[in-house]
Design an enzyme around this catalytic site. Structure first.
Site, PDB file in Angstrom:
ATOM      1  N   CYS A 195      -8.280  -0.235 -14.059  1.00 10.80           N
ATOM      2  CA  CYS A 195      -7.361  -0.490 -13.037  1.00 10.80           C
ATOM      3  C   CYS A 195      -5.934  -0.665 -13.503  1.00 10.80           C
ATOM      4  CB  CYS A 195      -7.803  -2.141 -12.989  1.00 10.80           C
ATOM      5  SG  CYS A 195      -7.346  -3.324 -14.356  1.00 10.80           S
ATOM      6  N   ASP A 212     -21.422 -19.098  15.156  1.00  7.73           N
ATOM      7  CA  ASP A 212     -22.605 -19.830  14.787  1.00  7.73           C
ATOM      8  C   ASP A 212     -22.051 -21.450  14.454  1.00  7.73           C
ATOM      9  OD1 ASP A 212     -21.056 -19.131  12.619  1.00  7.73           O
ATOM     10  OD2 ASP A 212     -22.890 -18.984  11.142  1.00  7.73           O
ATOM     11  N   CYS A 231      -5.374  -2.487 -16.977  1.00 10.61           N
ATOM     12  CA  CYS A 231      -5.869  -2.014 -18.161  1.00 10.61           C
ATOM     13  C   CYS A 231      -5.547  -0.545 -18.268  1.00 10.61           C
ATOM     14  CB  CYS A 231      -7.380  -2.145 -18.037  1.00 10.61           C
ATOM     15  SG  CYS A 231      -8.057  -3.742 -17.821  1.00 10.61           S
ATOM     16  N   HIS A 240      -7.364  -6.049 -11.271  1.00  7.03           N
ATOM     17  CA  HIS A 240      -8.607  -6.017 -12.303  1.00  7.03           C
ATOM     18  C   HIS A 240      -9.668  -6.442 -11.796  1.00  7.03           C
ATOM     19  CE1 HIS A 240     -10.974  -6.018 -15.927  1.00  7.03           C
ATOM     20  NE2 HIS A 240     -11.164  -7.350 -15.482  1.00  7.03           N
ATOM     21  N   ASP A 275     -19.116 -10.862   0.703  1.00  5.57           N
ATOM     22  CA  ASP A 275     -17.553 -11.261   0.586  1.00  5.57           C
ATOM     23  C   ASP A 275     -17.488 -12.378  -0.239  1.00  5.57           C
ATOM     24  OD1 ASP A 275     -16.477 -13.748   2.398  1.00  5.57           O
ATOM     25  OD2 ASP A 275     -18.531 -13.073   3.087  1.00  5.57           O
ATOM     26  N   GLY A 288     -24.825 -20.017   6.063  1.00  4.30           N
ATOM     27  CA  GLY A 288     -25.090 -21.436   5.799  1.00  4.30           C
ATOM     28  C   GLY A 288     -25.343 -21.941   4.220  1.00  4.30           C
ATOM     29  N   ASP A 331     -14.980 -12.634  10.316  1.00  3.78           N
ATOM     30  CA  ASP A 331     -15.937 -13.979  10.471  1.00  3.78           C
ATOM     31  C   ASP A 331     -15.571 -14.702  11.806  1.00  3.78           C
ATOM     32  OD1 ASP A 331     -17.401 -15.966  10.109  1.00  3.78           O
ATOM     33  OD2 ASP A 331     -16.190 -16.995   8.565  1.00  3.78           O
ATOM     34  N   CYS A 367     -12.082  -0.099 -18.312  1.00  2.00           N
ATOM     35  CA  CYS A 367     -11.748  -0.322 -17.019  1.00  2.00           C
ATOM     36  C   CYS A 367     -10.099   0.682 -16.562  1.00  2.00           C
ATOM     37  CB  CYS A 367     -11.154  -1.719 -16.856  1.00  2.00           C
ATOM     38  SG  CYS A 367     -10.706  -2.377 -15.140  1.00  2.00           S
ATOM     39  N   GLN A 369     -29.067 -19.208  10.707  1.00  4.50           N
ATOM     40  CA  GLN A 369     -28.861 -20.580  10.252  1.00  4.50           C
ATOM     41  C   GLN A 369     -30.280 -21.183   9.937  1.00  4.50           C
ATOM     42  OE1 GLN A 369     -26.086 -21.869   9.051  1.00  4.50           O
ATOM     43  NE2 GLN A 369     -24.694 -20.448   9.687  1.00  4.50           N
TER      44      GLN A 369
END
Length: 393
Positions: A298, A129, A301, A334, A255, A205, A67, A296, A173
């Site tokens: 992960c 921005d 799990c 997880h 994100d 924004g 960013d 799952c 924006q």
């Protein structure tokens, strides 16, 4: 994209993220403002003997997106002074009892943001921005910010030293104004004039407290105007339902700190009824000997053994109650695995041209309807999916 603001994901190592089949993230996000403040982008630039950048500094051989520092104009507004030149931040680490001197303040101009991102070596970088809180009612401020974002974009393009190996995305924006010829249209029109320089675009924004109805309408408006052949990145959005809806509207990238931050509060993401979360610190988990979510893969799990293994909800409950840091790492793993699996399902549905069926099934699983003992589908979800050509009836 998991968020590693200062070049690290809290609770996980880069190997945890890259070497786990359940995660296998190809890209993470870092923040220019925070890295410039600590430890400094010159140090990052020189990692590994020079030229290594953040990849070398954090031991990450996959993609990084940074960013620009623009969001801090909202999150650190009380510490910021915004002018045409750029934004000046007071150092948040200085003694709050005394005002920082000019030497202790950080000026972030468009040229500075690009300089820092060139030093960081991110694969995708954001233009600086002028960001205004989406819940502000200052129409003049939004107008100033929209036109300034276009002027700052030109300064970012001019300052970019590495266009051959770093992709610079402009950020749309314009507040919540999606009226014909309104602020979002003005910004989008300016981007079309610069399209030959932009390999992709971000929508900024949002995710700042605006209504969900306003939120989806801005996303839809921007996606319809942005080119189909370039990626569209919706910044700061990461609730699973938001991803499913906004992907239907045309978004490609996301994100958010939500999956990792909520894990630190002992909250796991799960399939099923809205809100799709499991509070592991709750009394109901104290004697629950199931894993967080069956199927799952992960680290929480499934431990890789033939019987599946894994940590039960009861065990994680006890660990979290005793502030065991391993529990936070496991729930973080997880939650990221859940999000990556959701992304893989969405991508597969798009490839098979069955995304409408996938989105409908996902929403219906979360909202069974009051007649069936669940919740009704929120009107904004129904309206957004209908705008994307997906009916829930």
């Amino acid at each position: 994209m998991p968020v590693g603001t200062k070049g690290t994901l809290k609770g996980l190592t880069p190997m945890d993220v890259a070497q786990s089949d359940a995660l296998d993230n190809q890209i993470i996000l870092a923040n220019t403002y925070h890295l410039a403040l600590q430890p400094g982008t010159e140090l990052i630039r020189d990692a590994g003997g020079g030229g290594g950048g953040l990849h070398e500094f954090m031991g990450w051989d996959r993609n990084v997106l940074t960013d620009s520092g623009g969001f801090q104009m909202v999150s650190l507004l009380k510490l910021a002074e915004i002018t045409e030149e750029g934004v000046t931040f007071e150092n948040p680490f200085e003694d709050q009892d005394r005002k920082a001197s000019k030497s202790q303040r950080m000026l972030l101009r468009p040229e500075d943001s690009i300089h820092h991102q060139n030093n960081i070596g991110s694969d995708i970088m954001m233009a600086l921005d002028d960001v205004v809180s989406s819940v502000s009612d200052d129409k003049t401020r939004f107008e100033i910010a929209t036109y300034r974002t276009l002027r700052w974009l030109d300064r970012c393009f001019a300052a970019h030293r590495r266009p051959h190996d770093q992709n610079l995305f402009p950020i749309v924006q314009g507040g919540l104004d999606v009226s014909p010829g309104g602020l979002r249209d003005i910004c989008l029109a300016g981007f079309r004039l610069r399209d030959d320089k932009a390999p992709g675009y971000a929508i900024g924004g949002l995710a700042g407290g605006e209504s969900k109805d306003d939120f989806w309408r801005v996303v839809d408006h921007c996606c319809r105007a942005l080119p189909d052949a370039k990626p569209r990145y919706l910044m700061g959005v990461g609730y699973p339902l938001d991803l499913v809806v906004c992907t239907a509207l045309g978004v490609d990238m996301y994100d958010c700190v939500y999956p990792t931050r909520t894990a630190r509060f002992g909250v796991a993401l799960v399939d099923g009824e809205a809100p799709g979360t499991l509070r592991l610190k709750g009394h109901g988990c104290a004697d629950d000997h199931r894993v967080i979510m069956e199927g799952c893969e992960c680290a929480a799990c499934c431990d890789g053994s033939d019987d599946g293994g894994g940590y039960t909800r009861a065990r994680l409950h006890a660990m979290l109650k005793n502030d065991n840091p391993l529990a936070v790492s496991l729930v973080t793993h997880h939650n990221l695995a859940y999000m990556m699996n959701l992304n893989r399902q969405m991508r597969a549905a798009i490839k098979m041209d069955t995304y409408g069926d996938f989105a409908t099934s996902f929403v219906r699983n979360q909202y069974r309807g009051k007649a069936k003992g669940g919740l009704d589908v929120p009107s904004w979800v129904r309206d957004a999916l209908e705008a994307a050509g997906i009916g829930l009836d």
